[in-house]
Design a protein around this motif. Structure first.
Motif, PDB file in Angstrom:
ATOM      1  N   ALA A 255       0.834  -1.211   0.000  1.00 55.77           N
ATOM      2  CA  ALA A 255       0.000   0.000   0.000  1.00 55.77           C
ATOM      3  C   ALA A 255       0.862   1.252   0.000  1.00 55.77           C
ATOM      4  O   ALA A 255       0.517   2.256  -0.654  1.00 55.77           O
ATOM      5  N   LEU A 256       1.979   1.217   0.703  1.00 58.60           N
ATOM      6  CA  LEU A 256       2.909   2.351   0.705  1.00 58.60           C
ATOM      7  C   LEU A 256       3.391   2.665  -0.706  1.00 58.60           C
ATOM      8  O   LEU A 256       3.586   3.826  -1.071  1.00 58.60           O
ATOM      9  N   LEU A 257       3.551   1.602  -1.515  1.00 61.92           N
ATOM     10  CA  LEU A 257       4.017   1.763  -2.895  1.00 61.92           C
ATOM     11  C   LEU A 257       2.869   1.919  -3.885  1.00 61.92           C
ATOM     12  O   LEU A 257       3.093   1.946  -5.096  1.00 61.92           O
ATOM     13  N   GLU A 258       1.641   1.984  -3.356  1.00 67.71           N
ATOM     14  CA  GLU A 258       0.428   2.157  -4.174  1.00 67.71           C
ATOM     15  C   GLU A 258       0.292   1.041  -5.210  1.00 67.71           C
ATOM     16  O   GLU A 258      -0.149   1.274  -6.345  1.00 67.71           O
ATOM     17  N   TYR A 259       0.665  -0.176  -4.803  1.00 67.98           N
ATOM     18  CA  TYR A 259       0.510  -1.334  -5.680  1.00 67.98           C
ATOM     19  C   TYR A 259      -0.970  -1.734  -5.722  1.00 67.98           C
ATOM     20  O   TYR A 259      -1.606  -1.899  -4.687  1.00 67.98           O
TER      21      TYR A 259
ATOM     22  N   ALA B 158       8.199  -4.586  -2.688  1.00 66.76           N
ATOM     23  CA  ALA B 158       8.876  -3.803  -3.725  1.00 66.76           C
ATOM     24  C   ALA B 158       9.041  -4.600  -5.006  1.00 66.76           C
ATOM     25  O   ALA B 158       9.014  -4.034  -6.105  1.00 66.76           O
ATOM     26  N   ILE B 159       9.174  -5.907  -4.897  1.00 65.88           N
ATOM     27  CA  ILE B 159       9.311  -6.758  -6.085  1.00 65.88           C
ATOM     28  C   ILE B 159       8.001  -6.805  -6.870  1.00 65.88           C
ATOM     29  O   ILE B 159       7.995  -6.593  -8.087  1.00 65.88           O
ATOM     30  N   VAL B 160       6.899  -7.069  -6.171  1.00 66.05           N
ATOM     31  CA  VAL B 160       5.624  -7.175  -6.886  1.00 66.05           C
ATOM     32  C   VAL B 160       5.206  -5.816  -7.445  1.00 66.05           C
ATOM     33  O   VAL B 160       4.511  -5.749  -8.472  1.00 66.05           O
ATOM     34  N   ALA B 161       5.620  -4.735  -6.791  1.00 68.14           N
ATOM     35  CA  ALA B 161       5.298  -3.392  -7.284  1.00 68.14           C
ATOM     36  C   ALA B 161       6.287  -2.903  -8.337  1.00 68.14           C
ATOM     37  O   ALA B 161       6.139  -1.791  -8.863  1.00 68.14           O
TER      38      ALA B 161
ATOM     39  N   GLY C 259      11.870   8.528   3.594  1.00 71.86           N
ATOM     40  CA  GLY C 259      11.888   9.144   2.275  1.00 71.86           C
ATOM     41  C   GLY C 259      10.634   8.922   1.456  1.00 71.86           C
ATOM     42  O   GLY C 259      10.483   9.519   0.378  1.00 71.86           O
ATOM     43  N   PHE C 260       9.705   8.084   1.939  1.00 69.80           N
ATOM     44  CA  PHE C 260       8.468   7.850   1.197  1.00 69.80           C
ATOM     45  C   PHE C 260       7.463   8.966   1.478  1.00 69.80           C
ATOM     46  O   PHE C 260       7.498   9.594   2.544  1.00 69.80           O
TER      47      PHE C 260
ATOM     48  N   ASN D  84       4.353  11.084   2.679  1.00 74.10           N
ATOM     49  CA  ASN D  84       3.459  10.942   3.814  1.00 74.10           C
ATOM     50  C   ASN D  84       2.087  10.500   3.340  1.00 74.10           C
ATOM     51  O   ASN D  84       1.650  10.832   2.240  1.00 74.10           O
ATOM     52  N   GLY D  85       1.406   9.756   4.187  1.00 73.47           N
ATOM     53  CA  GLY D  85       0.080   9.270   3.845  1.00 73.47           C
ATOM     54  C   GLY D  85      -0.356   8.214   4.834  1.00 73.47           C
ATOM     55  O   GLY D  85       0.354   7.904   5.802  1.00 73.47           O
ATOM     56  N   LEU D  86      -1.513   7.632   4.597  1.00 73.83           N
ATOM     57  CA  LEU D  86      -2.091   6.660   5.522  1.00 73.83           C
ATOM     58  C   LEU D  86      -1.192   5.453   5.704  1.00 73.83           C
ATOM     59  O   LEU D  86      -0.984   4.978   6.824  1.00 73.83           O
ATOM     60  N   ALA D  87      -0.646   4.928   4.613  1.00 73.33           N
ATOM     61  CA  ALA D  87       0.178   3.719   4.706  1.00 73.33           C
ATOM     62  C   ALA D  87       1.446   3.974   5.516  1.00 73.33           C
ATOM     63  O   ALA D  87       1.823   3.173   6.376  1.00 73.33           O
ATOM     64  N   LYS D  88       2.107   5.094   5.259  1.00 71.15           N
ATOM     65  CA  LYS D  88       3.330   5.406   5.997  1.00 71.15           C
ATOM     66  C   LYS D  88       3.024   5.599   7.484  1.00 71.15           C
ATOM     67  O   LYS D  88       3.764   5.107   8.350  1.00 71.15           O
ATOM     68  N   THR D  89       1.947   6.298   7.782  1.00 73.42           N
ATOM     69  CA  THR D  89       1.558   6.494   9.178  1.00 73.42           C
ATOM     70  C   THR D  89       1.300   5.150   9.858  1.00 73.42           C
ATOM     71  O   THR D  89       1.710   4.924  11.000  1.00 73.42           O
ATOM     72  N   ALA D  90       0.604   4.258   9.144  1.00 71.98           N
ATOM     73  CA  ALA D  90       0.304   2.939   9.705  1.00 71.98           C
ATOM     74  C   ALA D  90       1.582   2.156   9.998  1.00 71.98           C
ATOM     75  O   ALA D  90       1.692   1.485  11.035  1.00 71.98           O
TER      76      ALA D  90
END
Length: 337
Positions: free
Chosen positions: A70-74, A196-199, A315-316, A318-324
């Motif tokens: 989710a952090l990578l918006e996959y 990161a691989i699947v994304a 470095g990613f 900010n957003g819901l995934a990073k906060t989580a």
């Protein structure tokens, strides 16, 4: 990816509720895979596996795979089977660990080896390892297969290393960190890295997620080893003082032994050898650990590794995934303490 050092926020109570909510739809799909793949015409296999899989675990490792995706918006679904593979690897190691440790309680329930015996627990653990590799092969990525298979080998090496260090009070902090990095942090790291691989992200993203998972895993184990001496069975879901009675050389013991007087060191030698493990001995061990600040300093090290985990994903965007993911680190350090 540049990073600045972040400190852990001190805002109790810490929670993984945000990660749970973020990953809920994906985790439902993962659970379907888990239930489907633990089936077998040999009735004992799903019965025993289901006892542990349904035993109240938070599914933290597969949630980390989903959270990092989710952090990578996959937006795909490959990670569902891979997250299930991660959970199967974790469950298999728990089954084997409980046999090695002769544990009778996990997550507040009787262990599989207590209910069905050691041979059945070992063999069902082998079955789950095999299922995990089937799922990796179905994904079709040699890189994913390499990451997860390597993690499985490293975990086994870590468990053997812990066994060889058992009851040896001369084990140093560096050796201890090598052991927990292998037996615990390797799977955390792999669970995050495969996102990161699947994304289809580059090596810097892969390295950042791997570092996040590895440092989180180290912090997680440090806390586990601290609370074995200061928490209780109801809170931990396992028998309090298990590590002490098993002669496991964890960081609190290493620090207390290094800082102790010769009489105190003799006590630790007797205790870790298995010759002084009565309730009164455990009470004395707890006193020595608190007086030497060994538990306090173990928790301080956990916070340090937690800060490194948070720093790894700084470095990613900010957003819901990073906060989580940040809050998950905070939870791992604050839980049951």
């Amino acid at each position: 990816m540049t990073a600045t050092v972040h400190s852990l926020r001190n805002r109790p109570p810490a929670s993984i509720d945000r990660l749970v909510a973020l990953t809920a739809p994906g985790l439902t799909a993962v659970n379907h895979v888990i239930i489907d793949r633990m089936q077998s015409p040999v009735a004992l296999i799903p019965e025993l596996a289901g006892h542990l899989i349904a035993g109240g675990g938070k599914r933290l490792r597969p949630m980390l795979t989903l959270g990092c995706a989710a952090l990578l918006e996959y937006g795909g679904a490959r990670h569902h089977k891979l997250a299930a593979a991660v959970e199967f690897i974790h469950t298999a190691t728990l089954l084997h660990d409980d046999v090695v440790d002769a544990s009778g309680l996990r997550r507040g329930k009787a262990t599989a080896n207590r209910l069905w015996g050691n041979p059945a627990s070992v063999l069902v653990g082998d079955f789950l390892f095999s299922r995990s590799f089937e799922l990796m092969v179905e994904d079709g990525s040699l890189k994913v297969l390499k990451i997860l298979s390597h993690a499985s080998a490293i975990i086994a090496e870590g468990e053997v290393a812990q066994l060889t260090a058992q009851r040896n009070v001369e084990t140093g902090e560096d050796r201890y960190l090598e052991i927990i990095t292998a037996k615990t942090a390797a799977l955390f790291a792999a669970a995050c890295q495969i996102a990161a691989i699947v994304a289809e992200r580059d090596a810097s993203v892969e390295a950042a997620l791997q570092a996040y998972g590895r440092n989180l895993g180290i912090a997680f184990q440090l806390v586990d080893d601290a609370i074995d001496y200061v928490s209780d069975a109801d809170t931990m879901g396992k028998d309090s003082g298990d590590d002490f009675r098993d002669g496991k050389i964890t960081l609190p013991v290493i620090l207390a032994y290094a800082r102790g007087s010769e009489d105190q060191r003799n006590f630790w030698r007797e205790a870790m050898s298995g010759r002084a493990v009565a309730d009164a001995d455990l009470a004395k061990a707890r006193t020595l650990l608190l007086e030497s600040r060994a538990v306090e300093d173990t928790m301080a090290r956990a916070r340090m590794y937690g800060a490194k985990a948070i720093d790894a994903i700084s470095g990613f965007p900010n957003g819901l995934a990073k906060t989580a993911l940040v809050e998950t680190v905070e939870f791992a350090i604050a839980r049951a303490y």
